[in-house]
Scaffold this active site. Structure first.
Site, PDB file in Angstrom:
ATOM      1  N   ASP A  10       0.896  -1.180   0.000  1.00 56.01           N
ATOM      2  CA  ASP A  10       0.000   0.000   0.000  1.00 56.01           C
ATOM      3  C   ASP A  10       0.927   1.221   0.000  1.00 56.01           C
ATOM      4  O   ASP A  10       1.047   1.933   0.975  1.00 56.01           O
ATOM      5  CB  ASP A  10      -0.940  -0.011   1.209  1.00 56.01           C
ATOM      6  CG  ASP A  10      -0.225  -0.078   2.555  1.00 56.01           C
ATOM      7  OD1 ASP A  10       0.922  -0.573   2.629  1.00 56.01           O
ATOM      8  OD2 ASP A  10      -0.807   0.375   3.563  1.00 56.01           O
ATOM      9  N   HIS A 242       9.456  -1.090   9.644  1.00 58.37           N
ATOM     10  CA  HIS A 242       8.271  -1.912   9.306  1.00 58.37           C
ATOM     11  C   HIS A 242       8.462  -2.864   8.115  1.00 58.37           C
ATOM     12  O   HIS A 242       8.937  -3.968   8.287  1.00 58.37           O
ATOM     13  CB  HIS A 242       7.045  -1.037   9.054  1.00 58.37           C
ATOM     14  CG  HIS A 242       6.549  -0.286  10.254  1.00 58.37           C
ATOM     15  ND1 HIS A 242       6.373  -0.855  11.492  1.00 58.37           N
ATOM     16  CD2 HIS A 242       6.151   1.009  10.389  1.00 58.37           C
ATOM     17  CE1 HIS A 242       5.891   0.048  12.333  1.00 58.37           C
ATOM     18  NE2 HIS A 242       5.775   1.179  11.704  1.00 58.37           N
TER      19      HIS A 242
HETATM   20  C1  BDR Z   1       2.168  -0.665   8.704  1.00 57.43           C
HETATM   21  O1  BDR Z   1       1.144   0.289   8.397  1.00 57.43           O
HETATM   22  C2  BDR Z   1       1.576   1.126   7.361  1.00 57.43           C
HETATM   23  O2  BDR Z   1       1.493   2.472   7.763  1.00 57.43           O
HETATM   24  C3  BDR Z   1       3.008   0.829   7.085  1.00 57.43           C
HETATM   25  O3  BDR Z   1       3.295   0.927   5.709  1.00 57.43           O
HETATM   26  C4  BDR Z   1       3.205  -0.569   7.611  1.00 57.43           C
HETATM   27  O4  BDR Z   1       2.931  -1.525   6.618  1.00 57.43           O
HETATM   28  C5  BDR Z   1       2.705  -0.387  10.086  1.00 57.43           C
HETATM   29  O5  BDR Z   1       1.707  -0.566  11.033  1.00 57.43           O
HETATM   30 CA    CA Z   2       2.750  -0.877   4.279  1.00 54.08          CA
END
Ligand code: BDR
Ligand code: CA
Length: 318
Positions: A10, A242
């Site tokens: 995303d 992340h």
């Molecule tokens: C996840 O949520 C999104 O904001 C980031 O891309 C990551 O995949 C972290 O909680």
């Molecule tokens: Ca993400």
């Protein structure tokens, strides 16, 4: 040629780093990408994905666009406050990608690529799990056809980032996540337990800024995201890595110190626990004895040195 991988994004800021890492790493064979709603709306996620691949000279990787909202058909909520209105920290270069997405849906693209390479492909979803659940619905045999699923999402002991207990990717589409965790494939869960502990620091940022085109772009788009984390999490500028953690876990380029294989359920009840990943860690005091039928390795401890490796790879790209 390395680990065959389909990366489902995303595409916001940390997704961009994951794309660069997967696209540039010599031990990763990025055979396709799919896009999903989440941080931003899905057409924007697709545009960002195509642009980032172009930037790192990987216009050869096919990209298919996927779901625009949760599998239930409910409303989509985005995270522009974290990733900027353009999903690139308000600092995208505005260039229109030369390519368009493939004329196939993301779930179908996943099924086609997996069926073309049975037993070899790692699915790496780093956004809401809508496309993966939809691919499962198209082809229920998928679990025996993939090498595994390495996902960024969930948490066990670390606080949630949308509610006290829920992480964004799971919370966004808890119903889809429940279906993905229930399916009988090997899952690696890279959740907030580890992803909030691997931070891109100002020193890493300086290395990226002194690098090539990819590094400079990454440094630019991270500024806003790092400010968000300063204000809402760390008190100092820093970027939780992340999504790249899930990529490195699938590729075997991550030094994993503790990852018990346990049962994990997702709360999709709509109550205060909605979006929580409930991992059965009751074996913690006995060295995590085997749990019959468990198929999810939950990353609890990893070597944070992965941040240096990721930054160095991206900074060195032309
Ligand atoms: C996840 O949520 C999104 O904001 C980031 O891309 C990551 O995949 C972290 O909680
Ligand atoms: Ca993400």
């Amino acid at each position: 040629m390395g680990t065959k991988m389909i990366l489902d994004c995303d595409t916001g800021v940390d997704d961009t780093m994951a794309i660069m890492y997967a696209a540039l790493h010599p031990e990763i064979d990025l055979i396709g990408m799919t896009t999903v709603w989440g941080n931003v709306d899905v057409p924007l996620a697709t545009r960002n994905t195509l642009r980032v691949l172009e930037l790192v000279g990987r216009g050869d990787v096919p990209v298919a666009q996927g779901a625009a909202g949760p599998i239930s058909g409910g409303p989509a909520e985005f995270a522009y406050e974290v990733h900027g209105r353009d999903g690139q920290g308000g600092a995208s270069d505005g260039a229109i990608p030369a390519r368009a997405a493939e004329p196939v849906s993301a779930p179908q693209h996943i099924v086609d690529l997996v069926r073309a390479h049975p037993g070899e492909v790692w699915l790496v979803p780093v956004g809401p799990l809508t496309n993966i659940a939809a691919a499962l619905a198209i082809d229920p045999e998928l679990p025996r056809l993939v090498a595994g699923v390495s996902l960024m999402g969930g948490t066990t002991a670390a606080p949630g980032n949308v509610t006290p207990v829920a992480e964004a990717n799971i919370w966004h589409d808890a119903e889809a996540a429940a279906a993905v965790f229930r399916a009988p494939w090997n899952i690696i869960m890279a959740g907030l337990d580890v992803t909030m502990r691997v931070i891109i620091t100002p020193e890493h940022d300086a290395r990226l800024a002194a690098g090539g085109q990819a590094g400079r772009y990454m440094s630019r788009i991270m500024q806003y995201y790092g400010e968000f984390y300063r204000e809402h999490a760390f008190g100092t500028w820093g970027c939780a890595m992340h999504d790249t953690i899930a990529v490195a876990a699938a590729a075997g380029t991550l030094d994993v110190r503790l990852a018990p294989v346990v049962h994990v359920d997702v709360d999709a009840s709509g109550g205060p626990g909605h979006g929580q990943t409930i991992a059965d860690l009751r074996g913690a005091y006995r060295g995590y004895p085997e749990q019959e039928g468990a198929h999810c390795a939950v990353l609890l401890e990893i070597d944070g040195g992965v941040a240096d490796a990721v930054v160095d790879l991206i900074a060195a790209a032309p």
